[in-house]
Motif scaffolding. Structure first.
Motif, short mmCIF file in Angstrom:
data_model
loop_
_atom_site.label_atom_id
_atom_site.label_comp_id
_atom_site.label_asym_id
_atom_site.label_seq_id
_atom_site.Cartn_x
_atom_site.Cartn_y
_atom_site.Cartn_z
N VAL A 186 0.86 -1.18 0.00
CA VAL A 186 0.00 0.00 0.00
C VAL A 186 0.90 1.23 0.00
O VAL A 186 1.86 1.31 0.78
N THR A 224 -6.60 8.47 2.18
CA THR A 224 -6.55 7.53 1.06
C THR A 224 -5.91 6.22 1.49
O THR A 224 -6.39 5.12 1.16
N ASP A 240 -8.32 4.38 3.77
CA ASP A 240 -9.41 3.75 3.00
C ASP A 240 -8.95 2.43 2.40
O ASP A 240 -9.68 1.42 2.44
N GLU A 241 -7.74 2.41 1.84
CA GLU A 241 -7.24 1.19 1.20
C GLU A 241 -7.00 0.09 2.23
O GLU A 241 -7.36 -1.08 1.99
N LEU A 300 -10.38 -1.33 3.30
CA LEU A 300 -10.95 -2.22 2.30
C LEU A 300 -10.28 -3.60 2.32
O LEU A 300 -10.96 -4.63 2.20
N LEU A 301 -8.97 -3.62 2.47
CA LEU A 301 -8.24 -4.89 2.50
C LEU A 301 -8.65 -5.74 3.70
O LEU A 301 -8.86 -6.96 3.58
#
Length: 359
Positions: free
Chosen positions: A61, A69, A72-73, A76-77
């Motif tokens: 990441v 940002t 958020d990533e 999600l993971l």
């Protein structure tokens, strides 16, 4: 992007997947390659059997993206069940954005030096803190060089701001003081105004709390202004990439304190350096404290998983305190979620760190 630690065949166990959050852009982007390679070495050294009988894989990441940002990533993971843990070197504003999104679902090993004070239950801190870097360094500078009057130049976010506050307290106890402070946005390349204020305050030393490329630009401007003739610089965040980027003419009287330098001559560090260069060759990214910290992050996760017999955060928290092992930094021990470690003071000599003293 997925980096695999071992080639898997059909029927092999599912891997333990780790979100490796490292900067690939921005002021800290120069650290990214070293961080990725050192994490890869840690995973490869675990071997094909991995940890708990499972190989390790990374999902990289970009920790140099805006903090929300990145958060958020990572969210999600985790929500999708694609990672079992999070680690990596990134700045404190990213850490602060990521922690609420992890929400105690998986273990998070934050590997960077930082401002101290983090107590979130799911977070383990592998990096240095001001009490182990600044406090003994200021005492050494006062005793050995007579330096007690300091200026501070830093980026404008949580790590430099809170570290500067700690620095003022430490100096006050030593009979020293801060003559001026300047905080600039990340990505700053122009330091004329800050240098004018700094020169007018006539400090004996400058505490640099600047990240990556920003510190490189400051080092060059500082030397061009001739301030290195009369003033030392000290940074708790200075690595081999930054020294090379600054150049020999801009690193006179430059000091740093860290748990690891490539030129550290302990048995543990020499062995680690040899393994790194044997694996990746002479053209590999520079071996530095940021990269080594990512090796440390993976190693700490492995030790935690093994001790708990699981990747479950609740079982890990129940057994984590007191965990000890030998690392490239020497013997380390986990206390109150922080990795206790030795810290060394070094100065730059001909584009290399010359380690002077162990605190």
């Amino acid at each position: 992007m997925i980096l695999t630690a071992a080639d898997r065949r059909r029927g092999d166990p599912d891997p333990i997947r780790i979100a490796l959050v490292v900067p690939l852009q921005g002021s800290a982007g120069i650290f990214g390659p070293s961080c990725e390679f050192c994490a890869q070495l840690a995973a490869e050294e675990v071997g094909a059997d991995g940890v708990l009988g499972r190989p390790i894989e990374f999902v990289v990441v970009d920790g140099g993206a805006p903090p929300q940002t990145v958060a958020d990533e990572v969210d999600l993971l985790i929500t999708a069940g694609l990672v079992d843990a999070v680690t990596g070197w990134h700045i404190s504003s990213v850490r602060q954005a990521v922690i609420p999104r992890i929400a105690q679902r998986v273990p998070y090993v934050y590997t960077s030096l930082y401002e101290g004070g983090e107590r979130s239950p799911c977070v383990f801190l592998a990096g240095e803190t001001p009490g182990r870097q600044l406090r003994p360094a200021f005492s050494w500078f006062a005793q050995e060089l007579g330096v007690r009057r300091w200026a501070i130049v830093g980026n404008d976010y949580v790590w430099p701001r809170r570290t500067a506050s700690s620095a003022r307290r430490y100096l006050d106890r030593l009979g020293g003081h801060v003559s001026t402070e300047d905080f600039v946005v990340l990505g700053t390349e122009q330091y004329d105004d800050a240098l004018r204020r700094l020169a007018a305050s006539a400090p004996q030393g400058v505490l640099m709390l600047l990240v990556g490329a920003d510190a490189v630009a400051f080092n060059r401007a500082f030397a061009d202004a001739g301030l290195d003739e009369t003033c030392i610089r000290f940074s708790p965040l200075m690595d081999e990439n930054m020294v090379l980027g600054s150049g020999a003419a801009a690193t006179r009287k430059l000091f740093s304190a860290a748990g690891f330098f490539e030129t550290l001559t302990t048995a543990d560090s020499l062995d680690f350096s040899a393994r790194y260069h044997r694996r990746f060759g002479v053209l590999a990214p520079v071996l530095n404290s940021m990269g080594e910290s990512c090796y440390e992050g993976v190693r700490l996760l492995v030790e935690l998983f093994n001790r708990a017999g699981s990747t479950d955060i609740r079982r890990i928290l129940a057994v984590a305190d007191g965990l000890a092992y030998d690392s490239p930094r020497g013997p380390v021990r986990l206390r109150n979620q922080h990795l206790e470690q030795r810290v060394f003071l070094a100065t730059v000599d001909d584009l290399q760190f010359d380690v002077l003293h162990r605190f």
